[in-house]
Design an enzyme around this catalytic site. Sequence first.
Site, PDB file in Angstrom:
ATOM      1  N   GLY A  31       0.848  -1.189   0.000  1.00  0.00           N
ATOM      2  CA  GLY A  31       0.000   0.000   0.000  1.00  0.00           C
ATOM      3  C   GLY A  31       0.879   1.232   0.000  1.00  0.00           C
TER       4      GLY A  31
ATOM      5  CE  LYS B 129       8.535   7.072  -4.724  1.00  0.00           C
ATOM      6  NZ  LYS B 129       8.918   6.460  -6.016  1.00  0.00           N
TER       7      LYS B 129
ATOM      8  CG  ASP C 225      10.860   7.974   7.280  1.00  0.00           C
ATOM      9  OD1 ASP C 225      10.377   7.582   6.195  1.00  0.00           O
ATOM     10  OD2 ASP C 225      11.968   8.535   7.357  1.00  0.00           O
TER      11      ASP C 225
ATOM     12  NE  ARG D  93       4.464   7.897  -8.738  1.00  0.00           N
ATOM     13  CZ  ARG D  93       5.000   6.801  -8.188  1.00  0.00           C
ATOM     14  NH1 ARG D  93       6.232   6.436  -8.499  1.00  0.00           N
ATOM     15  NH2 ARG D  93       4.329   6.085  -7.323  1.00  0.00           N
TER      16      ARG D  93
ATOM     17  NE  ARG E 236       1.069   1.227  -6.846  1.00  0.00           N
ATOM     18  CZ  ARG E 236       2.240   1.847  -6.809  1.00  0.00           C
ATOM     19  NH1 ARG E 236       3.326   1.177  -7.041  1.00  0.00           N
ATOM     20  NH2 ARG E 236       2.317   3.132  -6.536  1.00  0.00           N
TER      21      ARG E 236
ATOM     22  CG  ASP F 187       5.293  -3.600  -5.104  1.00  0.00           C
ATOM     23  OD1 ASP F 187       5.846  -4.684  -5.337  1.00  0.00           O
ATOM     24  OD2 ASP F 187       5.854  -2.649  -4.546  1.00  0.00           O
ATOM     25  CG  ASN F 188       7.732  -1.126  -7.679  1.00  0.00           C
ATOM     26  OD1 ASN F 188       6.922  -0.448  -7.060  1.00  0.00           O
ATOM     27  ND2 ASN F 188       8.886  -1.500  -7.156  1.00  0.00           N
TER      28      ASN F 188
ATOM     29  CG  ASP G  34       7.109   2.891  -7.519  1.00  0.00           C
ATOM     30  OD1 ASP G  34       6.759   4.095  -7.518  1.00  0.00           O
ATOM     31  OD2 ASP G  34       6.695   2.070  -6.691  1.00  0.00           O
TER      32      ASP G  34
HETATM   33  P1  AMP Z   1       9.029   1.056  -3.288  1.00  0.00           P
HETATM   34  O1  AMP Z   1      10.287   0.310  -3.064  1.00  0.00           O
HETATM   35  O2  AMP Z   1       9.200   2.551  -3.338  1.00  0.00           O
HETATM   36  O3  AMP Z   1       8.235   0.550  -4.425  1.00  0.00           O
HETATM   37  O4  AMP Z   1       8.166   0.835  -1.969  1.00  0.00           O
HETATM   38  C1  AMP Z   1       7.710  -0.429  -1.543  1.00  0.00           C
HETATM   39  C2  AMP Z   1       6.726  -0.251  -0.411  1.00  0.00           C
HETATM   40  O5  AMP Z   1       7.343   0.315   0.721  1.00  0.00           O
HETATM   41  C3  AMP Z   1       5.556   0.651  -0.727  1.00  0.00           C
HETATM   42  O6  AMP Z   1       4.454   0.133  -0.055  1.00  0.00           O
HETATM   43  C4  AMP Z   1       5.994   1.964  -0.141  1.00  0.00           C
HETATM   44  O7  AMP Z   1       4.902   2.794   0.161  1.00  0.00           O
HETATM   45  C5  AMP Z   1       6.702   1.510   1.119  1.00  0.00           C
HETATM   46  N1  AMP Z   1       7.709   2.474   1.579  1.00  0.00           N
HETATM   47  C6  AMP Z   1       8.900   2.731   1.023  1.00  0.00           C
HETATM   48  N2  AMP Z   1       9.572   3.656   1.732  1.00  0.00           N
HETATM   49  C7  AMP Z   1       8.785   4.003   2.768  1.00  0.00           C
HETATM   50  C8  AMP Z   1       8.915   4.908   3.871  1.00  0.00           C
HETATM   51  N3  AMP Z   1      10.001   5.646   4.037  1.00  0.00           N
HETATM   52  N4  AMP Z   1       7.880   4.979   4.724  1.00  0.00           N
HETATM   53  C9  AMP Z   1       6.786   4.246   4.581  1.00  0.00           C
HETATM   54  N5  AMP Z   1       6.606   3.366   3.575  1.00  0.00           N
HETATM   55  C10 AMP Z   1       7.588   3.237   2.679  1.00  0.00           C
HETATM   56 MG    MG Z   2       6.667   0.798  -5.337  1.00  0.00          MG
END
Ligand code: AMP
Ligand code: MG
Length: 487
Positions: free
Chosen positions: A90, A113, A125, A176, A183, A252-253, A262
């Site tokens: 999510g 984002k 965070d 974005r 996805r 998810d990407n 992403d």
């Molecule tokens: P990503 O690698 O950017 O595709 O992120 C994978 C998942 O991790 C997604 O659900 C993002 O929303 C979550 N996510 C990545 N970085 C953070 C963060 N700093 N705080 C909260 N959720 C994160």
């Molecule tokens: Mg992602």
Amino acid sequence: MKHQDIGWHFDNTYAQLPDHFYTKLHPVPVHEPRLVIVNNALAEELGLNFKASSEDELAQLFSGNQLPEGAEPLAQAYAGHQFGHFTYLGDGRAHLIGEHLTPDGKRVDIQFKGSGQTPYARRGDGRAALGPMLREYIVSEAMHALGIPTTRSLAVATTGESVYRETVLQGAILTRVASSHLRVGTFEYLAAQEDKAGLKQLTDYAIQRHYPEIIDSDTPYLELLKAVMACQIKLITEWLRVGFIHGVMNTDNMAVSCQTIDYGPCAFMDSYDPNTVFSSIDHMGRYAYANQPRIAQWNLARFAEAILPLLHENIEKAAAMAEEAIQSFKALFQQEWLAMMRRKLGLFGEEKEDMEFINGLLQWMQRSHADYTNTFRDLMDEHFPEEPHYQDQEFKHWYDRWQQRLKRNTQPFPSSLCLMGATNPVVIPRNHRVEAALNAVEQNADFSKLYELLDVLSEPYKDKEKYTEFKNPPAPKERVSQTFCGT
Ligand code: AMP
Ligand code: MG
């Protein structure tokens, strides 16, 4: 700042879907927002105009502190296979603020984002650092200029707050723009909960939004699977054309709209090696350059599994339909790849030996560590074989074959040059250039390299005298071998 002056026109359809698809909530306000960059060219395409707004107003807007009228912020629920393992995910640090309708009737998601924690944040965070957000800005805009479907970047603002990773970094938020954020993992989320009604709603929504031409089909869900597969094949082939490595092709990407989405540890290959990996977390090379088609097929199989109950009421029949579609991936991909490679080499018409002939060049490139981008441009230069790099027998033999093959073309040589010029970029966002631009911003608040790089990358098929140095591959000491997710 009135939204009418800027030109916002929100029409939020995702927010009308069942409420377990998302959580409605506002971005977490930030301490001291500052505008870093705004993409006025993109704004114009979207029918938006930020020129009359003050820097402070834009900082408030692009940090999520002050939402435009009509926004209805929410975090989307989704799941996904990360490096092969299923997880509930999510938007952990993103807020979809709404869907904007452009003057020419296009619907786009506007998403922040790095805009604060949501119920899906797990232990994160909710924030993002400036470097990775600017990296996404640079690379997504470069991809767009290369003619490759992608989400776009409208703005980056810093938050005035620190984020803590390996070191203390400046917090930032990226705005974005995407044709949607549906996805493969969004479908997996509902499938995993065996929510068949929700799954049907989501799938009908996706068809309506992205593939309206199949609404009236007798088998719309199978058609959706095939349509997503066809456009993913096109997308991945485009990545391979320019040497792009996504780095985290988790389900998810992968967007069902088939935009590249992403940008984490993504990077472009310099010297040709099909096994190239940049991501610091991809130890097994799962998402290596040449593995991307196979992974796309794997991800599409997860998509097929998720929508299986919709394909046919008899689950065995449904599985057989999905299986047949997924099995056709390989042949369809090969056809697309071959056509793309023929364009890179200026080949018209088809010959049985083309595949073997093209692979001959790639094998030579791999063995001799030839630069992927520059080799294809060099081929366009009639004087190039005199260069020392090209003086080995294997290459000369291949080059002679190429000359013969060109003579058998169905079109004259100038057409080949024209085709090659439009297929082979002069400049790509080489990793060492991207890193240098980001370092200058992060360490010295110096934006000159960033602006210059964005300018260089905005017309990647034009060979401009003043940007000659941007064609150069990295010197050994400049080489960047790893990129980080920046989460
Ligand atoms: P990503 O690698 O950017 O595709 O992120 C994978 C998942 O991790 C997604 O659900 C993002 O929303 C979550 N996510 C990545 N970085 C953070 C963060 N700093 N705080 C909260 N959720 C994160
Ligand atoms: Mg992602």
